[in-house]
Design a protein around this motif. Structure first.
Motif, PDB file in Angstrom:
ATOM      1  N   ASP A   4       0.848  -1.189   0.000  1.00 17.03           N
ATOM      2  CA  ASP A   4       0.000   0.000   0.000  1.00 17.03           C
ATOM      3  C   ASP A   4       0.884   1.240   0.000  1.00 17.03           C
ATOM      4  O   ASP A   4       2.119   1.140  -0.015  1.00 17.03           O
ATOM      5  CB  ASP A   4      -0.943  -0.001   1.209  1.00 17.03           C
ATOM      6  N   GLY A   5       0.242   2.392  -0.001  1.00 16.79           N
ATOM      7  CA  GLY A   5       0.982   3.639   0.060  1.00 16.79           C
ATOM      8  C   GLY A   5       1.926   3.829  -1.115  1.00 16.79           C
ATOM      9  O   GLY A   5       1.605   3.483  -2.256  1.00 16.79           O
ATOM     10  N   PRO A   6       3.131   4.346  -0.835  1.00 17.63           N
ATOM     11  CA  PRO A   6       4.095   4.616  -1.919  1.00 17.63           C
ATOM     12  C   PRO A   6       4.475   3.371  -2.713  1.00 17.63           C
ATOM     13  O   PRO A   6       4.710   3.453  -3.924  1.00 17.63           O
ATOM     14  CB  PRO A   6       5.311   5.180  -1.168  1.00 17.63           C
ATOM     15  N   TYR A   7       4.533   2.203  -2.046  1.00 17.37           N
ATOM     16  CA  TYR A   7       4.898   0.974  -2.759  1.00 17.37           C
ATOM     17  C   TYR A   7       3.862   0.638  -3.821  1.00 17.37           C
ATOM     18  O   TYR A   7       4.193   0.194  -4.924  1.00 17.37           O
ATOM     19  CB  TYR A   7       5.037  -0.191  -1.779  1.00 17.37           C
ATOM     20  N   LEU A   8       2.599   0.848  -3.496  1.00 21.33           N
ATOM     21  CA  LEU A   8       1.535   0.538  -4.450  1.00 21.33           C
ATOM     22  C   LEU A   8       1.609   1.466  -5.650  1.00 21.33           C
ATOM     23  O   LEU A   8       1.478   1.023  -6.802  1.00 21.33           O
ATOM     24  CB  LEU A   8       0.168   0.658  -3.769  1.00 21.33           C
ATOM     25  N   ARG A   9       1.839   2.734  -5.418  1.00 20.35           N
ATOM     26  CA  ARG A   9       1.938   3.696  -6.518  1.00 20.35           C
ATOM     27  C   ARG A   9       3.201   3.446  -7.347  1.00 20.35           C
ATOM     28  O   ARG A   9       3.189   3.592  -8.564  1.00 20.35           O
ATOM     29  CB  ARG A   9       1.902   5.126  -5.969  1.00 20.35           C
ATOM     30  N   TRP A  10       4.275   3.065  -6.670  1.00 16.75           N
ATOM     31  CA  TRP A  10       5.502   2.726  -7.395  1.00 16.75           C
ATOM     32  C   TRP A  10       5.284   1.513  -8.279  1.00 16.75           C
ATOM     33  O   TRP A  10       5.741   1.458  -9.422  1.00 16.75           O
ATOM     34  CB  TRP A  10       6.616   2.476  -6.376  1.00 16.75           C
ATOM     35  N   LEU A  11       4.549   0.535  -7.759  1.00 20.72           N
ATOM     36  CA  LEU A  11       4.286  -0.677  -8.528  1.00 20.72           C
ATOM     37  C   LEU A  11       3.440  -0.364  -9.762  1.00 20.72           C
ATOM     38  O   LEU A  11       3.621  -0.976 -10.821  1.00 20.72           O
ATOM     39  CB  LEU A  11       3.576  -1.705  -7.643  1.00 20.72           C
ATOM     40  N   ALA A  12       2.525   0.579  -9.635  1.00 23.19           N
ATOM     41  CA  ALA A  12       1.673   0.945 -10.773  1.00 23.19           C
ATOM     42  C   ALA A  12       2.488   1.532 -11.915  1.00 23.19           C
ATOM     43  O   ALA A  12       2.136   1.365 -13.089  1.00 23.19           O
ATOM     44  CB  ALA A  12       0.605   1.941 -10.325  1.00 23.19           C
ATOM     45  N   THR A  13       3.590   2.207 -11.610  1.00 27.10           N
ATOM     46  CA  THR A  13       4.410   2.788 -12.676  1.00 27.10           C
ATOM     47  C   THR A  13       5.080   1.713 -13.521  1.00 27.10           C
ATOM     48  O   THR A  13       5.444   1.956 -14.667  1.00 27.10           O
ATOM     49  CB  THR A  13       5.484   3.718 -12.082  1.00 27.10           C
ATOM     50  N   TRP A  14       5.221   0.505 -12.972  1.00 22.64           N
ATOM     51  CA  TRP A  14       5.806  -0.590 -13.746  1.00 22.64           C
ATOM     52  C   TRP A  14       4.908  -0.979 -14.911  1.00 22.64           C
ATOM     53  O   TRP A  14       5.377  -1.535 -15.905  1.00 22.64           O
ATOM     54  CB  TRP A  14       6.007  -1.815 -12.840  1.00 22.64           C
ATOM     55  N   LEU A  15       3.627  -0.689 -14.784  1.00 18.66           N
ATOM     56  CA  LEU A  15       2.671  -1.049 -15.836  1.00 18.66           C
ATOM     57  C   LEU A  15       2.282   0.157 -16.684  1.00 18.66           C
ATOM     58  O   LEU A  15       1.310   0.117 -17.422  1.00 18.66           O
ATOM     59  CB  LEU A  15       1.415  -1.662 -15.203  1.00 18.66           C
ATOM     60  N   GLY A  16       3.054   1.221 -16.551  1.00 20.49           N
ATOM     61  CA  GLY A  16       2.845   2.373 -17.416  1.00 20.49           C
ATOM     62  C   GLY A  16       1.794   3.354 -16.935  1.00 20.49           C
ATOM     63  O   GLY A  16       1.376   4.225 -17.691  1.00 20.49           O
ATOM     64  N   LEU A  17       1.350   3.236 -15.694  1.00 20.57           N
ATOM     65  CA  LEU A  17       0.346   4.145 -15.163  1.00 20.57           C
ATOM     66  C   LEU A  17       1.021   5.211 -14.314  1.00 20.57           C
ATOM     67  O   LEU A  17       1.924   4.913 -13.531  1.00 20.57           O
ATOM     68  CB  LEU A  17      -0.667   3.386 -14.304  1.00 20.57           C
ATOM     69  N   SER A  18       0.591   6.450 -14.488  1.00 22.11           N
ATOM     70  CA  SER A  18       1.082   7.537 -13.647  1.00 22.11           C
ATOM     71  C   SER A  18       0.034   7.801 -12.578  1.00 22.11           C
ATOM     72  O   SER A  18      -0.949   8.505 -12.827  1.00 22.11           O
ATOM     73  CB  SER A  18       1.319   8.796 -14.490  1.00 22.11           C
ATOM     74  N   PRO A  19       0.199   7.214 -11.407  1.00 25.91           N
ATOM     75  CA  PRO A  19      -0.842   7.312 -10.377  1.00 25.91           C
ATOM     76  C   PRO A  19      -0.899   8.695  -9.734  1.00 25.91           C
ATOM     77  O   PRO A  19      -0.176   8.993  -8.786  1.00 25.91           O
ATOM     78  CB  PRO A  19      -0.426   6.237  -9.371  1.00 25.91           C
ATOM     79  N   GLU A  20      -1.769   9.552 -10.280  1.00 21.79           N
ATOM     80  CA  GLU A  20      -1.944  10.881  -9.702  1.00 21.79           C
ATOM     81  C   GLU A  20      -2.560  10.753  -8.310  1.00 21.79           C
ATOM     82  O   GLU A  20      -3.023   9.693  -7.898  1.00 21.79           O
ATOM     83  CB  GLU A  20      -2.858  11.711 -10.609  1.00 21.79           C
ATOM     84  N   GLU A  21      -2.592  11.883  -7.611  1.00 21.90           N
ATOM     85  CA  GLU A  21      -3.127  11.846  -6.255  1.00 21.90           C
ATOM     86  C   GLU A  21      -4.611  11.527  -6.214  1.00 21.90           C
ATOM     87  O   GLU A  21      -5.139  11.117  -5.184  1.00 21.90           O
ATOM     88  CB  GLU A  21      -2.877  13.193  -5.551  1.00 21.90           C
ATOM     89  N   HIS A  22      -5.310  11.691  -7.334  1.00 21.54           N
ATOM     90  CA  HIS A  22      -6.739  11.404  -7.361  1.00 21.54           C
ATOM     91  C   HIS A  22      -7.035   9.911  -7.501  1.00 21.54           C
ATOM     92  O   HIS A  22      -8.188   9.512  -7.428  1.00 21.54           O
ATOM     93  CB  HIS A  22      -7.416  12.187  -8.481  1.00 21.54           C
ATOM     94  N   TRP A  23      -6.012   9.107  -7.745  1.00 20.96           N
ATOM     95  CA  TRP A  23      -6.206   7.666  -7.788  1.00 20.96           C
ATOM     96  C   TRP A  23      -6.264   7.132  -6.363  1.00 20.96           C
ATOM     97  O   TRP A  23      -5.345   7.348  -5.575  1.00 20.96           O
ATOM     98  CB  TRP A  23      -5.059   6.990  -8.536  1.00 20.96           C
ATOM     99  N   THR A  24      -7.293   6.390  -6.047  1.00 21.73           N
ATOM    100  CA  THR A  24      -7.359   5.745  -4.736  1.00 21.73           C
ATOM    101  C   THR A  24      -6.628   4.405  -4.815  1.00 21.73           C
ATOM    102  O   THR A  24      -6.387   3.871  -5.912  1.00 21.73           O
ATOM    103  CB  THR A  24      -8.806   5.502  -4.310  1.00 21.73           C
ATOM    104  N   GLU A  25      -6.285   3.844  -3.658  1.00 19.60           N
ATOM    105  CA  GLU A  25      -5.603   2.555  -3.654  1.00 19.60           C
ATOM    106  C   GLU A  25      -6.504   1.457  -4.214  1.00 19.60           C
ATOM    107  O   GLU A  25      -6.026   0.529  -4.870  1.00 19.60           O
ATOM    108  CB  GLU A  25      -5.145   2.217  -2.232  1.00 19.60           C
ATOM    109  N   GLN A  26      -7.799   1.560  -3.964  1.00 22.26           N
ATOM    110  CA  GLN A  26      -8.723   0.572  -4.509  1.00 22.26           C
ATOM    111  C   GLN A  26      -8.738   0.623  -6.033  1.00 22.26           C
ATOM    112  O   GLN A  26      -8.759  -0.420  -6.701  1.00 22.26           O
ATOM    113  CB  GLN A  26     -10.129   0.817  -3.963  1.00 22.26           C
ATOM    114  N   GLN A  27      -8.715   1.821  -6.603  1.00 23.92           N
ATOM    115  CA  GLN A  27      -8.678   1.965  -8.055  1.00 23.92           C
ATOM    116  C   GLN A  27      -7.385   1.392  -8.621  1.00 23.92           C
ATOM    117  O   GLN A  27      -7.393   0.712  -9.654  1.00 23.92           O
ATOM    118  CB  GLN A  27      -8.812   3.442  -8.436  1.00 23.92           C
TER     119      GLN A  27
END
Length: 206
Positions: A21-44
């Protein structure tokens, strides 16, 4: 060394979107080409990463674009493609309006979302980026945020941003209501619609 071995043995948990969760989850999303803006929730983010194989497999299709928008907004959008409005563009009476609302470019399509799904410029920017990342090459994708009211010659869709209700009388004051206590009068009979035209009684607006 034991601590290092334990970290290495459990390294897989850092690549599990359900476990981090937290920064690790957003970091992991960048591996798939997604730029997780602050409006992205962890559930999304978790939902998006679970469905990433499907989204990339069908990238550029109507289904993938619809699903991508649904993950972010929680509801599928309304997608209008050129073939759906071709009959309007071929009609001289509706051509100008259809072109203004949807574009007459055969390589353009519109993605319509409800106002609550894009309440700010930032949300609209994120949605437009998602659509641009999923759209087919050499096409133009227009994001349209529907207004929550009815407007002539604008995007009005029954059940989406427009509802039908029981008719109600428009009260002018405590003694007058439309259409029973009003009348369009003929001023010297030159600017009249008709003689003593009363809406709802002897005339109708179409």
């Amino acid at each position: 060394m034991e601590d290092m071995d334990e970290t290495i043995a459990g390294i897989a948990r850092y690549f599990d979107p359900e476990a981090v969760d937290g920064p690790y989850l957003r970091w992991l999303a960048t591996w798939l080409g997604l730029s997780p803006e602050e409006h992205w929730t962890e559930q999304q983010l978790r939902l998006w990463m679970r469905e990433a194989p499907y989204l990339y497999r069908y990238r550029g299709t109507r289904a993938a674009i619809s699903r991508m928008v649904e993950i972010y907004t929680g509801e599928p959008p309304l997608i209008i493609e050129h073939f759906q409005i071709r009959h309007l563009l071929e009609n001289a009476e509706f051509r100008e309006t259809a072109s203004r609302l949807y574009s007459d470019d055969p390589y353009a399509f519109c993605v319509l979302v409800k106002p609550e799904h894009a309440p700010s410029d930032k949300h609209q920017y994120i949605l437009q980026r998602l659509i641009d990342a999923q759209k087919p090459a050499f096409t133009d994708a227009r994001l349209i945020v529907l207004e929550p009211w009815m407007n002539m010659d604008a995007h009005t869709y029954l059940g989406i941003n427009t509802t039908l209700t029981e008719p109600s009388y428009l009260k002018l004051d405590r003694h007058a209501t439309l259409p029973y206590h009003t009348m369009l009068i003929d001023v010297d009979r030159d600017n009249r619609m008709d003689l003593h035209t009363r809406l709802g009684l002897d005339s109708e607006l179409e």
